[in-house]
Design an enzyme around this catalytic site. Structure first.
Site, PDB file in Angstrom:
ATOM      1  N   CYS A 194       0.696  -1.138   0.037  1.00 58.30           N
ATOM      2  CA  CYS A 194       0.099  -0.014   0.006  1.00 58.30           C
ATOM      3  C   CYS A 194       0.947   1.178  -0.116  1.00 58.30           C
ATOM      4  O   CYS A 194       2.195   1.095  -0.424  1.00 58.30           O
ATOM      5  CB  CYS A 194      -0.914  -0.155   1.326  1.00 58.30           C
ATOM      6  SG  CYS A 194      -0.319   0.183   2.874  1.00 58.30           S
ATOM      7  N   HIS A 237      12.821 -15.991  12.354  1.00 55.48           N
ATOM      8  CA  HIS A 237      12.491 -16.011  14.067  1.00 55.48           C
ATOM      9  C   HIS A 237      10.888 -16.067  13.928  1.00 55.48           C
ATOM     10  O   HIS A 237      10.267 -16.594  14.744  1.00 55.48           O
ATOM     11  CB  HIS A 237      12.881 -14.980  14.558  1.00 55.48           C
ATOM     12  CG  HIS A 237      14.160 -14.937  14.814  1.00 55.48           C
ATOM     13  ND1 HIS A 237      15.226 -14.301  15.702  1.00 55.48           N
ATOM     14  CD2 HIS A 237      15.276 -15.645  13.890  1.00 55.48           C
ATOM     15  CE1 HIS A 237      16.702 -14.349  15.568  1.00 55.48           C
ATOM     16  NE2 HIS A 237      16.581 -15.422  14.517  1.00 55.48           N
TER      17      HIS A 237
HETATM   18  C1  RB5 Z   1      -4.117   5.167   0.204  1.00 57.35           C
HETATM   19  O1  RB5 Z   1      -4.187   6.375  -0.138  1.00 57.35           O
HETATM   20  C2  RB5 Z   1      -3.207   4.713   1.524  1.00 57.35           C
HETATM   21  O2  RB5 Z   1      -3.828   5.240   2.381  1.00 57.35           O
HETATM   22  C3  RB5 Z   1      -2.986   3.551   1.595  1.00 57.35           C
HETATM   23  O3  RB5 Z   1      -2.060   3.202   0.572  1.00 57.35           O
HETATM   24  C4  RB5 Z   1      -2.052   3.080   2.870  1.00 57.35           C
HETATM   25  O4  RB5 Z   1      -0.658   3.839   2.857  1.00 57.35           O
HETATM   26  C5  RB5 Z   1      -2.305   2.740   4.285  1.00 57.35           C
HETATM   27  O5  RB5 Z   1      -1.707   2.414   5.084  1.00 57.35           O
END
Ligand code: RB5
Length: 152
Positions: A67, A100
């Protein structure tokens, strides 16, 4: 090994390269993103569930979830039974987390790290194996107890 790979819009810049790197390492990348293009309004928990389910069903042994920061990915994935996700932006953690702690999901933040470090992290994670040592098993059993609500 089959490795489930998914990313939200924040992680998408690394998605294809991570898939290619897993294949280059001789493993089978299993992309879980329903579309092959960036989906600006998508939500990282949806990808966490897609990856976690593959592991729970034993269709994939491990996962890589990307993400923007890697934080949300790790939070969401760790809510799933049997999923041990680590947000690793240093290579020591990426292999030691497997050796681990037996992590089965590597979380990455595409807005935090560059492509070369991301691929090094993928290599460290994929090439690492759980040691199976007694002290590590003991700790995992304690985590399992927490997971089933019997941790205290
Ligand atoms: C998306 O905009 C963003 O909030 C997500 O990808 C991430 O960084 C959340 O932890």
């Amino acid at each position: 090994m089959r490795i489930a790979i998914g990313s939200d819009h924040g992680g998408f810049p690394l998605y294809r390269s991570v898939m290619e790197e897993v294949a280059r390492l001789g493993h089978e990348p299993v992309g879980v993103n329903p579309q092959e293009t960036i989906q600006p309004g998508d939500d990282y928990p949806d990808y966490a569930v897609l990856i976690g389910a593959r592991i729970q069903q034993r269709d994939c042994e491990r996962g890589i979830l990307i993400c923007g920061s890697g934080v949300g990915a790790a939070v969401a994935a760790n809510k799933m039974v049997g999923i041990r996700a680590g947000l690793c932006h240093d290579t020591y953690s990426a292999h030691q987390g497997v050796e681990h702690d037996d992590i089965n999901v590597l979380c990455l933040g595409a807005r935090v790290i560059g492509i070369e470090l991301a691929l090094e992290l993928v290599r460290a994670f994929v090439n690492a194996k759980f040691t199976g040592e007694e002290r590590h098993r003991r700790r995992l059993e304690k985590i399992l107890k927490i997971e089933i609500g019997a941790g205290r």
